[in-house]
Design an enzyme around this catalytic site. Structure first.
Site, PDB file in Angstrom:
ATOM      1  N   TYR A 179       0.844  -1.198   0.000  1.00  0.00           N
ATOM      2  CA  TYR A 179       0.000   0.000   0.000  1.00  0.00           C
ATOM      3  C   TYR A 179       0.881   1.252   0.000  1.00  0.00           C
ATOM      4  CZ  TYR A 179      -3.854  -3.182   1.172  1.00  0.00           C
ATOM      5  OH  TYR A 179      -4.769  -4.203   1.167  1.00  0.00           O
ATOM      6  N   SER A 205     -13.153  -4.327   0.057  1.00  0.00           N
ATOM      7  CA  SER A 205     -14.018  -3.594  -0.889  1.00  0.00           C
ATOM      8  C   SER A 205     -15.499  -3.825  -0.590  1.00  0.00           C
ATOM      9  CB  SER A 205     -13.696  -3.977  -2.336  1.00  0.00           C
ATOM     10  OG  SER A 205     -12.348  -3.736  -2.627  1.00  0.00           O
ATOM     11  N   GLY A 240     -15.729  -0.606  -3.535  1.00  0.00           N
ATOM     12  CA  GLY A 240     -14.688   0.335  -3.951  1.00  0.00           C
ATOM     13  C   GLY A 240     -15.253   1.675  -4.395  1.00  0.00           C
TER      14      GLY A 240
HETATM   15  N1  LIG Z   1      -6.550  -8.377   0.548  1.00  0.00           N
HETATM   16  C1  LIG Z   1      -6.626  -7.752  -0.600  1.00  0.00           C
HETATM   17  O1  LIG Z   1      -6.261  -8.268  -1.671  1.00  0.00           O
HETATM   18  C2  LIG Z   1      -7.189  -6.351  -0.598  1.00  0.00           C
HETATM   19  C3  LIG Z   1      -7.490  -5.704  -1.820  1.00  0.00           C
HETATM   20  C4  LIG Z   1      -8.040  -4.423  -1.778  1.00  0.00           C
HETATM   21  C5  LIG Z   1      -8.269  -3.810  -0.541  1.00  0.00           C
HETATM   22  N2  LIG Z   1      -7.948  -4.450   0.620  1.00  0.00           N
HETATM   23  C6  LIG Z   1      -8.203  -3.820   1.945  1.00  0.00           C
HETATM   24  O2  LIG Z   1      -9.557  -3.473   2.023  1.00  0.00           O
HETATM   25  C7  LIG Z   1      -9.698  -2.074   2.296  1.00  0.00           C
HETATM   26  C8  LIG Z   1     -10.937  -1.569   1.650  1.00  0.00           C
HETATM   27  O3  LIG Z   1     -10.884  -1.708   0.236  1.00  0.00           O
HETATM   28  P1  LIG Z   1     -11.615  -0.651  -0.709  1.00  0.00           P
HETATM   29  O4  LIG Z   1     -10.946   0.664  -0.587  1.00  0.00           O
HETATM   30  O5  LIG Z   1     -11.781  -1.233  -2.050  1.00  0.00           O
HETATM   31  O6  LIG Z   1     -13.045  -0.585   0.085  1.00  0.00           O
HETATM   32  P2  LIG Z   1     -14.405   0.158  -0.059  1.00  0.00           P
HETATM   33  O7  LIG Z   1     -14.758   0.639   1.303  1.00  0.00           O
HETATM   34  O8  LIG Z   1     -15.363  -0.745  -0.750  1.00  0.00           O
HETATM   35  O9  LIG Z   1     -14.146   1.383  -1.038  1.00  0.00           O
HETATM   36  C9  LIG Z   1     -13.570   2.572  -0.595  1.00  0.00           C
HETATM   37  C10 LIG Z   1     -13.733   3.599  -1.690  1.00  0.00           C
HETATM   38  O10 LIG Z   1     -15.133   3.844  -1.870  1.00  0.00           O
HETATM   39  C11 LIG Z   1     -15.405   5.213  -1.654  1.00  0.00           C
HETATM   40  N3  LIG Z   1     -16.668   5.324  -0.933  1.00  0.00           N
HETATM   41  C12 LIG Z   1     -17.074   4.597   0.128  1.00  0.00           C
HETATM   42  N4  LIG Z   1     -18.287   5.022   0.549  1.00  0.00           N
HETATM   43  C13 LIG Z   1     -18.629   6.028  -0.255  1.00  0.00           C
HETATM   44  C14 LIG Z   1     -19.776   6.882  -0.335  1.00  0.00           C
HETATM   45  N5  LIG Z   1     -20.790   6.769   0.518  1.00  0.00           N
HETATM   46  N6  LIG Z   1     -19.806   7.812  -1.297  1.00  0.00           N
HETATM   47  C15 LIG Z   1     -18.793   7.943  -2.170  1.00  0.00           C
HETATM   48  N7  LIG Z   1     -17.653   7.173  -2.147  1.00  0.00           N
HETATM   49  C16 LIG Z   1     -17.592   6.229  -1.201  1.00  0.00           C
HETATM   50  C17 LIG Z   1     -14.251   5.731  -0.800  1.00  0.00           C
HETATM   51  O11 LIG Z   1     -14.050   7.118  -0.983  1.00  0.00           O
HETATM   52  P3  LIG Z   1     -13.808   8.072   0.294  1.00  0.00           P
HETATM   53  O12 LIG Z   1     -12.454   7.729   0.856  1.00  0.00           O
HETATM   54  O13 LIG Z   1     -13.892   9.435  -0.297  1.00  0.00           O
HETATM   55  O14 LIG Z   1     -14.915   7.808   1.272  1.00  0.00           O
HETATM   56  C18 LIG Z   1     -13.085   4.921  -1.327  1.00  0.00           C
HETATM   57  O15 LIG Z   1     -12.570   5.480  -2.517  1.00  0.00           O
HETATM   58  C19 LIG Z   1      -8.388  -1.458   1.834  1.00  0.00           C
HETATM   59  O16 LIG Z   1      -8.080  -0.245   2.482  1.00  0.00           O
HETATM   60  C20 LIG Z   1      -7.399  -2.539   2.194  1.00  0.00           C
HETATM   61  O17 LIG Z   1      -7.072  -2.430   3.583  1.00  0.00           O
HETATM   62  C21 LIG Z   1      -7.439  -5.712   0.603  1.00  0.00           C
END
Ligand SMILES: NC(=O)c1ccc[n+]([C@@H]2O[C@H](COP(=O)([O-])OP(=O)(O)OC[C@H]3O[C@@H](n4cnc5c(N)ncnc54)[C@H](OP(=O)(O)O)[C@@H]3O)[C@@H](O)[C@H]2O)c1
Length: 307
Positions: free
Chosen positions: A53, A210, A214
């Site tokens: 990350y 996610s 995402g």
């Molecule tokens: N193990 C793996 O392979 C793997 C892969 C990917 C991720 N991860 C982990 O999982 C975590 C979460 O993944 P993710 O970031 O894909 O999760 P997510 O929570 O599904 O997506 C986050 C994204 O969605 C946006 N978002 C969320 N709620 C929103 C809303 N109400 N309105 C507008 N935009 C919104 C956020 O923007 P804002 O920040 O502006 O709210 C951010 O860009 C990562 O941080 C990481 O720790 C693990």
């Protein structure tokens, strides 16, 4: 808030704070410390990191935050992951991802995470992705060494299929306490590939990354299919009295029989709190199926073709 047991030695908060986009949160180490303290006060004590990350920058920032107030370390659970390799040097024109689960690589990746974070041990270390070239005996040696050196207290997997977990298990007595996979109304592979049943059989919680797709359902230029999904989600949002659509996304995951711990990706505390609020809702069977029907991607269609 009820904590979730990951194996016999570790409990985590029911919502885990993901840090993949930490460098976009607009906080320096001091600002992150304030944020982490707020989360601790709310009972959100578990943080999900990975060596890749921010190219190591997220672990470094987290480490600088801990250095400001070292006593924070004992109030939180730190999860990190390793073994994804970005191969930019060998073929600079083609930025590809590969995986390395050789013994030496696992040891060096984990040690590098510890160094960047400035901590002696991780509460949980996840092998980030399975590798077709992984030799389970070598993986087992690396994990045993990290455990025996006291550097990792618990181990888990990420993006592993049930048979890949079973292959590793045949070579080690180390228990895997979770599998972190992509789970949301837009990614339902876990319903078709045996992942949920495998976790149920092991009585092992799944970590959902996610969980808010995402952010894909909040874009302005939604496809026709996504617009239809959002319409159903909004209807259910009103039925259950939720304030935001996010809460329905989380509630859909919480309704599964397997214990799901979402890993939020948002940099905004109020959006993280939606994942907490959603713990209070229980979707009806009809509401859950309405979402499955409208949102299910093609990959699960073959398994639920009559719905
Ligand atoms: N193990 C793996 O392979 C793997 C892969 C990917 C991720 N991860 C982990 O999982 C975590 C979460 O993944 P993710 O970031 O894909 O999760 P997510 O929570 O599904 O997506 C986050 C994204 O969605 C946006 N978002 C969320 N709620 C929103 C809303 N109400 N309105 C507008 N935009 C919104 C956020 O923007 P804002 O920040 O502006 O709210 C951010 O860009 C990562 O941080 C990481 O720790 C693990």
């Amino acid at each position: 808030m009820e904590r979730v047991h990951f194996g016999e030695k570790l409990t985590v908060s029911p919502v885990v704070i993901g840090t993949m986009n930490l460098l976009d949160w607009g906080v320096d180490a001091r600002g992150l410390l304030d944020r982490v303290k707020e989360y601790i006060d709310l009972g959100l004590t578990t943080f999900d990191l990975a060596d890749i990350y921010g190219g190591g920058g997220c672990e470094e920032l987290f480490g600088r935050m801990l250095a400001l107030e070292p006593s924070i370390r004992d109030k939180i659970e730190i999860i990190s992951k390793g073994c994804i390799v970005y191969d930019t040097l060998r073929r600079p024109y083609f930025v590809s991802e590969s995986y390395n689960l050789s013994k030496d690589y696992i040891l060096s990746a984990c040690n590098a995470s510890l160094r960047r974070l400035g901590v002696d041990s991780l509460d949980l270390y996840l092998l980030h992705r399975p590798c077709p070239l992984m030799d389970p005996a070598e993986v087992a040696e690396a994990l045993s060494q990290l455990r025996d050196e006291g550097k990792v207290k618990n181990f888990g997997l990420s993006n592993f299929l049930p048979e890949q977990i079973a292959a590793l298990e045949a070579y080690t007595d180390i228990p895997f306490v979770t599998n972190q996979i992509k789970m949301s109304v837009k990614c339902m592979d876990f319903l078709a590939d045996g992942t949920q049943e495998d976790a149920l059989r092991r009585k092992m919680p799944l970590m959902a990354y996610s969980p808010a797709c995402g952010g894909a359902l909040y874009r302005k230029d939604l496809s026709k299919d996504d617009l239809a999904t959002v319409e159903v989600l909004r209807e259910i949002q009103h039925e259950i009295g939720a304030e935001t659509l996010d809460e329905v996304l989380y509630a859909w995951l919480y309704r599964l029989p397997v214990k799901v711990v979402p890993v939020t990706g948002t940099g905004k505390k109020e959006r993280v709190l939606r994942a907490v609020k959603a713990l209070e809702y229980r979707l009806s069977r009809e509401q859950w199926y309405d979402i499955l029907r409208i949102a299910r991607p093609a990959d699960v269609s073959h398994k639920y073709h009559d719905i």
